[in-house]
Design an enzyme around this catalytic site. Structure first.
Site, PDB file in Angstrom:
ATOM      1  CB  THR A 138      -8.007   1.439   2.395  1.00 28.60           C
ATOM      2  OG1 THR A 138      -8.659   2.678   2.166  1.00 28.60           O
ATOM      3  CG2 THR A 138      -7.834   0.691   1.089  1.00 28.60           C
ATOM      4  CG  ASP A 145      -5.179   9.180   5.895  1.00 30.76           C
ATOM      5  OD1 ASP A 145      -4.652   9.738   6.866  1.00 30.76           O
ATOM      6  OD2 ASP A 145      -6.046   9.726   5.187  1.00 30.76           O
ATOM      7  CG  ASP A 199      -4.366  10.742  -6.307  1.00 31.89           C
ATOM      8  OD1 ASP A 199      -4.282   9.966  -5.327  1.00 31.89           O
ATOM      9  OD2 ASP A 199      -5.462  11.156  -6.741  1.00 31.89           O
ATOM     10  N   GLY A 210      -6.695   3.938   8.006  1.00 34.62           N
ATOM     11  CA  GLY A 210      -6.590   2.498   8.195  1.00 34.62           C
ATOM     12  C   GLY A 210      -7.801   1.742   7.669  1.00 34.62           C
ATOM     13  CD  GLU A 264      -2.884   1.324   0.435  1.00 31.57           C
ATOM     14  OE1 GLU A 264      -2.511   1.511  -0.730  1.00 31.57           O
ATOM     15  OE2 GLU A 264      -4.077   1.348   0.786  1.00 31.57           O
ATOM     16  CG  ASP A 265      -0.895   4.878  -1.472  1.00 32.57           C
ATOM     17  OD1 ASP A 265      -1.587   4.226  -0.656  1.00 32.57           O
ATOM     18  OD2 ASP A 265      -1.382   5.754  -2.212  1.00 32.57           O
TER      19      ASP A 265
HETATM   20  P1  IMP Z   1      -7.225   5.122   4.463  1.00 29.60           P
HETATM   21  O1  IMP Z   1      -8.303   4.158   4.120  1.00 29.60           O
HETATM   22  O2  IMP Z   1      -7.780   6.370   5.105  1.00 29.60           O
HETATM   23  O3  IMP Z   1      -6.097   4.519   5.263  1.00 29.60           O
HETATM   24  O4  IMP Z   1      -6.636   5.688   3.116  1.00 29.60           O
HETATM   25  C1  IMP Z   1      -6.059   4.905   2.204  1.00 29.60           C
HETATM   26  C2  IMP Z   1      -5.960   5.594   0.871  1.00 29.60           C
HETATM   27  O5  IMP Z   1      -6.285   6.985   0.878  1.00 29.60           O
HETATM   28  C3  IMP Z   1      -4.540   5.530   0.399  1.00 29.60           C
HETATM   29  O6  IMP Z   1      -4.267   4.321  -0.261  1.00 29.60           O
HETATM   30  C4  IMP Z   1      -4.456   6.722  -0.531  1.00 29.60           C
HETATM   31  O7  IMP Z   1      -4.881   6.365  -1.816  1.00 29.60           O
HETATM   32  C5  IMP Z   1      -5.409   7.731   0.062  1.00 29.60           C
HETATM   33  N1  IMP Z   1      -4.685   8.716   0.879  1.00 29.60           N
HETATM   34  C6  IMP Z   1      -4.670   8.818   2.215  1.00 29.60           C
HETATM   35  N2  IMP Z   1      -3.887   9.831   2.628  1.00 29.60           N
HETATM   36  C7  IMP Z   1      -3.361  10.365   1.500  1.00 29.60           C
HETATM   37  C8  IMP Z   1      -2.443  11.445   1.259  1.00 29.60           C
HETATM   38  O8  IMP Z   1      -1.910  12.123   2.156  1.00 29.60           O
HETATM   39  N3  IMP Z   1      -2.159  11.679  -0.048  1.00 29.60           N
HETATM   40  C9  IMP Z   1      -2.687  10.968  -1.079  1.00 29.60           C
HETATM   41  N4  IMP Z   1      -3.528   9.958  -0.892  1.00 29.60           N
HETATM   42  C10 IMP Z   1      -3.876   9.660   0.390  1.00 29.60           C
END
Ligand code: IMP
Length: 189
Positions: free
Chosen positions: A121, A117, A173, A119, A113-114
């Site tokens: 996803t 954030d 992005d 968590g 994963e990139d």
């Molecule tokens: P989560 O589900 O909030 O952990 O977010 C996961 C996805 O949100 C990542 O795989 C990114 O594609 C996107 N994302 C979260 N934070 C950032 C950021 O700072 N920049 C770009 N994409 C983000």
């Protein structure tokens, strides 16, 4: 303290196409850390032929560098998910728009994963993959942003911990742009 726990080095400013960015992690720092993770995975999975599963789109640059640092036999497959719209706010809904092409039953899966954030996803994808009866599943993320974490995610390999900025570059992005920047940073002007 391991290098994965260390915050990225102090920020610097750079200008690209009229926009100013704070650089959190530059090309050299990214290359060095990604190489370390690749070597670690090669040691941990020696003889296990791991199934590398990359979460698109954000991980594509990280994945490309990481797999070239892995010197054991492995396979690579992709999951295309969307959890963000075209801005910086999470929709909270994870959708798999393109699934794996090969079953992972009985395989040692490494989810790439990139950024973790909130968590949400990773938490969703871990449950989803575990339901497919793999031998094991581990998470490898380039970045972690603990300030925004809503769900605890077991991260086994991590590049860098960053502060609460919406970052772009190296695959990440803003509204589908800026993925091509060679560094990780955030826009300041
Ligand atoms: P989560 O589900 O909030 O952990 O977010 C996961 C996805 O949100 C990542 O795989 C990114 O594609 C996107 N994302 C979260 N934070 C950032 C950021 O700072 N920049 C770009 N994409 C983000």
């Amino acid at each position: 303290m391991s290098s994965s726990d260390q915050p990225a080095s102090p920020s610097r400013t750079t200008m690209i196409d009229g926009m100013t960015f704070e650089v959190l992690i530059d090309e050299q720092e990214l290359a060095a850390r990604v190489r370390e993770i690749g070597q670690q995975i090669s040691r941990d999975y020696d003889g296990l032929k791991p199934a590398i599963v990359a979460v698109l789109k954000g991980s594509f640059v990280f994945l490309a560098d990481l797999v070239r640092s892995i010197d054991i036999e492995c396979t690579v497959d992709f999951l295309v998910v969307s959890s963000y719209g075209d801005d910086t706010k999470s929709s909270g809904v994870v959708q798999i728009s393109s699934d794996l092409t090969t079953p992972v039953e009985g395989r040692h899966v490494i989810l790439i994963e990139d950024i973790v954030d909130t968590g949400l996803t990773m938490s969703y994808l871990l449950k989803n993959l575990e339901s497919r009866s793999p031998a094991s599943v581990k998470v490898c993320t380039l970045l972690e942003k603990p300030a925004r974490l809503k769900v605890e995610v077991p991260v086994h390999y991590k590049g860098f911990t960053i502060d609460d900025h919406f970052v772009v570059g190296y695959g990440l992005d803003y509204a589908q742009t800026m993925r091509n920047l060679p560094f990780i940073g955030y826009k300041v002007g």
